[in-house]
Scaffold this motif. Structure first.
Motif, PDB file in Angstrom:
ATOM      1  N   LEU A   1      23.010 -24.376 -43.430  1.00  0.00           N
ATOM      2  CA  LEU A   1      22.821 -25.164 -44.652  1.00  0.00           C
ATOM      3  C   LEU A   1      23.976 -24.975 -45.626  1.00  0.00           C
ATOM      4  N   PHE A   2      24.639 -23.822 -45.525  1.00  0.00           N
ATOM      5  CA  PHE A   2      25.725 -23.552 -46.468  1.00  0.00           C
ATOM      6  C   PHE A   2      26.987 -24.343 -46.134  1.00  0.00           C
ATOM      7  N   ASP A   3      27.027 -24.928 -44.931  1.00  0.00           N
ATOM      8  CA  ASP A   3      28.179 -25.764 -44.573  1.00  0.00           C
ATOM      9  C   ASP A   3      28.014 -27.195 -45.087  1.00  0.00           C
ATOM     10  N   LEU A   4      26.833 -27.520 -45.599  1.00  0.00           N
ATOM     11  CA  LEU A   4      26.577 -28.882 -46.078  1.00  0.00           C
ATOM     12  C   LEU A   4      26.737 -28.927 -47.590  1.00  0.00           C
ATOM     13  N   ASP A   5      27.247 -30.057 -48.094  1.00  0.00           N
ATOM     14  CA  ASP A   5      27.293 -30.164 -49.559  1.00  0.00           C
ATOM     15  C   ASP A   5      25.911 -30.556 -50.083  1.00  0.00           C
ATOM     16  N   ARG A   6      25.801 -30.607 -51.403  1.00  0.00           N
ATOM     17  CA  ARG A   6      24.495 -30.792 -52.033  1.00  0.00           C
ATOM     18  C   ARG A   6      23.831 -32.109 -51.618  1.00  0.00           C
ATOM     19  N   LYS A   7      24.627 -33.152 -51.545  1.00  0.00           N
ATOM     20  CA  LYS A   7      24.043 -34.457 -51.198  1.00  0.00           C
ATOM     21  C   LYS A   7      23.593 -34.482 -49.742  1.00  0.00           C
ATOM     22  N   ALA A   8      24.365 -33.857 -48.873  1.00  0.00           N
ATOM     23  CA  ALA A   8      23.973 -33.812 -47.455  1.00  0.00           C
ATOM     24  C   ALA A   8      22.698 -32.991 -47.292  1.00  0.00           C
ATOM     25  N   ARG A   9      22.588 -31.899 -48.040  1.00  0.00           N
ATOM     26  CA  ARG A   9      21.362 -31.092 -47.969  1.00  0.00           C
ATOM     27  C   ARG A   9      20.168 -31.903 -48.466  1.00  0.00           C
ATOM     28  N   ALA A  10      20.392 -32.705 -49.518  1.00  0.00           N
ATOM     29  CA  ALA A  10      19.293 -33.526 -50.053  1.00  0.00           C
ATOM     30  C   ALA A  10      18.831 -34.564 -49.036  1.00  0.00           C
ATOM     31  N   ARG A  11      19.759 -35.050 -48.215  1.00  0.00           N
ATOM     32  CA  ARG A  11      19.370 -36.037 -47.188  1.00  0.00           C
ATOM     33  C   ARG A  11      18.583 -35.368 -46.059  1.00  0.00           C
ATOM     34  N   LEU A  12      18.753 -34.053 -45.933  1.00  0.00           N
ATOM     35  CA  LEU A  12      18.106 -33.315 -44.848  1.00  0.00           C
ATOM     36  C   LEU A  12      16.753 -32.725 -45.278  1.00  0.00           C
ATOM     37  N   ILE A  13      16.689 -32.219 -46.516  1.00  0.00           N
ATOM     38  CA  ILE A  13      15.505 -31.480 -46.975  1.00  0.00           C
ATOM     39  C   ILE A  13      15.089 -31.997 -48.351  1.00  0.00           C
ATOM     40  N   GLN A  14      13.820 -32.277 -48.505  1.00  0.00           N
ATOM     41  CA  GLN A  14      13.299 -32.709 -49.798  1.00  0.00           C
ATOM     42  C   GLN A  14      12.010 -31.946 -50.124  1.00  0.00           C
ATOM     43  N   PRO A  15      11.687 -31.782 -51.409  1.00  0.00           N
ATOM     44  CA  PRO A  15      10.479 -31.044 -51.773  1.00  0.00           C
ATOM     45  C   PRO A  15       9.348 -31.943 -52.286  1.00  0.00           C
ATOM     46  N   VAL A  16       8.122 -31.481 -52.079  1.00  0.00           N
ATOM     47  CA  VAL A  16       6.959 -32.021 -52.806  1.00  0.00           C
ATOM     48  C   VAL A  16       6.363 -30.840 -53.553  1.00  0.00           C
ATOM     49  N   PHE A  17       6.273 -30.960 -54.871  1.00  0.00           N
ATOM     50  CA  PHE A  17       5.831 -29.820 -55.669  1.00  0.00           C
ATOM     51  C   PHE A  17       4.318 -29.821 -55.860  1.00  0.00           C
ATOM     52  N   GLN A  18       3.849 -28.697 -56.397  1.00  0.00           N
ATOM     53  CA  GLN A  18       2.413 -28.469 -56.515  1.00  0.00           C
ATOM     54  C   GLN A  18       1.736 -29.410 -57.503  1.00  0.00           C
ATOM     55  N   ASP A  19       2.344 -29.580 -58.662  1.00  0.00           N
ATOM     56  CA  ASP A  19       1.625 -30.238 -59.760  1.00  0.00           C
ATOM     57  C   ASP A  19       2.267 -31.599 -60.078  1.00  0.00           C
ATOM     58  N   PRO A  20       1.650 -32.685 -59.636  1.00  0.00           N
ATOM     59  CA  PRO A  20       2.268 -33.998 -59.883  1.00  0.00           C
ATOM     60  C   PRO A  20       2.216 -34.407 -61.346  1.00  0.00           C
ATOM     61  N   PHE A  21       1.478 -33.624 -62.167  1.00  0.00           N
ATOM     62  CA  PHE A  21       1.469 -33.916 -63.603  1.00  0.00           C
ATOM     63  C   PHE A  21       2.739 -33.355 -64.257  1.00  0.00           C
ATOM     64  N   ALA A  22       3.390 -32.397 -63.605  1.00  0.00           N
ATOM     65  CA  ALA A  22       4.606 -31.803 -64.163  1.00  0.00           C
ATOM     66  C   ALA A  22       5.866 -32.232 -63.420  1.00  0.00           C
ATOM     67  N   SER A  23       5.730 -32.691 -62.182  1.00  0.00           N
ATOM     68  CA  SER A  23       6.938 -32.921 -61.379  1.00  0.00           C
ATOM     69  C   SER A  23       7.500 -34.334 -61.522  1.00  0.00           C
ATOM     70  N   LEU A  24       6.788 -35.219 -62.223  1.00  0.00           N
ATOM     71  CA  LEU A  24       7.303 -36.581 -62.417  1.00  0.00           C
ATOM     72  C   LEU A  24       7.717 -36.757 -63.873  1.00  0.00           C
ATOM     73  N   ASN A  25       8.881 -37.321 -64.088  1.00  0.00           N
ATOM     74  CA  ASN A  25       9.366 -37.549 -65.456  1.00  0.00           C
ATOM     75  C   ASN A  25       8.425 -38.511 -66.191  1.00  0.00           C
ATOM     76  N   PRO A  26       7.786 -38.056 -67.278  1.00  0.00           N
ATOM     77  CA  PRO A  26       6.778 -38.904 -67.942  1.00  0.00           C
ATOM     78  C   PRO A  26       7.377 -40.132 -68.629  1.00  0.00           C
ATOM     79  N   ARG A  27       8.720 -40.178 -68.767  1.00  0.00           N
ATOM     80  CA  ARG A  27       9.340 -41.287 -69.499  1.00  0.00           C
ATOM     81  C   ARG A  27       9.937 -42.346 -68.577  1.00  0.00           C
TER      82      ARG A  27
END
Ligand code: SF4
Length: 246
Positions: free
Chosen positions: A8-34
């Motif tokens: 993973l350290f050989d990949l840049d940030r955008k390449a890592r984002a294309r490979l791995i994404q997160p789903v967080f615990q609390d959808p009331f906090a993880s989505l921008n309210p605006r």
């Protein structure tokens, strides 16, 4: 950390984002309210800087539909959605870049019980249809048994046992895994809280005990456990346990 043999350290940030994404615990906090839901879901695509506006709209519309949200819901703000709908939006945001791996961090624990099963079923369908791998973090053992093909049990920052799900639930080898499984509450009236014999010593990550880090709470600890750290014992095909007595 290797994924498909690549560090993973050989990949840049955008390449890592294309490979791995997160789903967080609390959808009331993880989505921008605006921001509107469709803009939130579009953000990972926009951040890549390689997608046209038309392609972004097409992909966002497709993934919203795939997670069960209508185009009209995409126009709404997070506060106008229920908890389950918000978590669907969070899943859509994680999948819009078509990653290979999704880190699901307690993705149902902030939701009503009635909605939890819907989200778990959605995650299972998406995994099957899109060929995803989940790293699924949970304290809910029933959920773990339901969704996981392989389970790793972590204590104070270390994996202490790992195995295929059936094998681990049928034959837990580490004392902490055994205690976890024995601690599951049953709905039977009068049964009370199970006594799992872990004692009062609470784990403190800032003060890791010498030897086996589980020894202050272990009901079968011996003198060796207090000064000698156990090494991982690998049990093919998938098993691993870290205990002097296992
Ligand atoms: S190494 Fe010792 S203290 Fe650690 S889990 Fe095994 S028996 Fe318990």
């Amino acid at each position: 950390m290797l994924v498909d043999g690549r560090s993973l350290f050989d990949l840049d940030r955008k390449a890592r984002a294309r490979l791995i994404q997160p789903v967080f615990q609390d959808p009331f906090a993880s989505l921008n309210p605006r921001r509107r839901i469709k803009d939130i879901v579009a953000l990972p695509l926009a951040a890549q800087g390689t997608f046209s506006r038309g392609e972004i709209e097409r992909r966002v519309g497709g993934i919203l539909e795939r997670v069960g949200l209508s185009a009209a819901m995409g126009e709404r703000m997070p506060a106008q959605l229920s908890g389950g709908q918000r978590q669907r939006a969070a899943i859509a945001r994680a999948l819009v870049l078509e990653p290979r791996i999704v880190i699901c961090d307690e993705p149902t624990s902030a939701l009503d019980v009635s909605v939890q099963a819907q989200i778990l079923n959605l995650l299972a369908d998406l995994r099957r249809d899109l060929g995803l791998t989940y790293l699924f973090i949970s304290h809910n053992l029933a959920v773990v048994e339901h969704v996981a093909s392989e389970v790793a049990v972590m204590y104070l920052g270390r994996f202490v046992e790992r195995n295929e799900t059936d094998a681990l639930f049928r034959n837990p080898r580490h004392p902490y895994t055994q205690a976890l499984l024995e601690s599951v509450l049953t709905p039977e009236p009068g049964k009370g809280v199970p006594d799992i014999g872990l004692g009062e010593a609470m784990p403190d990550p800032s003060n890791i005990p010498p030897g086996c880090r589980f020894n202050p709470r272990c009901r079968i600890a011996v003198e060796r456990c207090r000064h000698e750290t156990p090494t991982p014992m690998v049990r093919p095909p998938a098993g691993m346990v870290e205990c002097h007595l296992a």
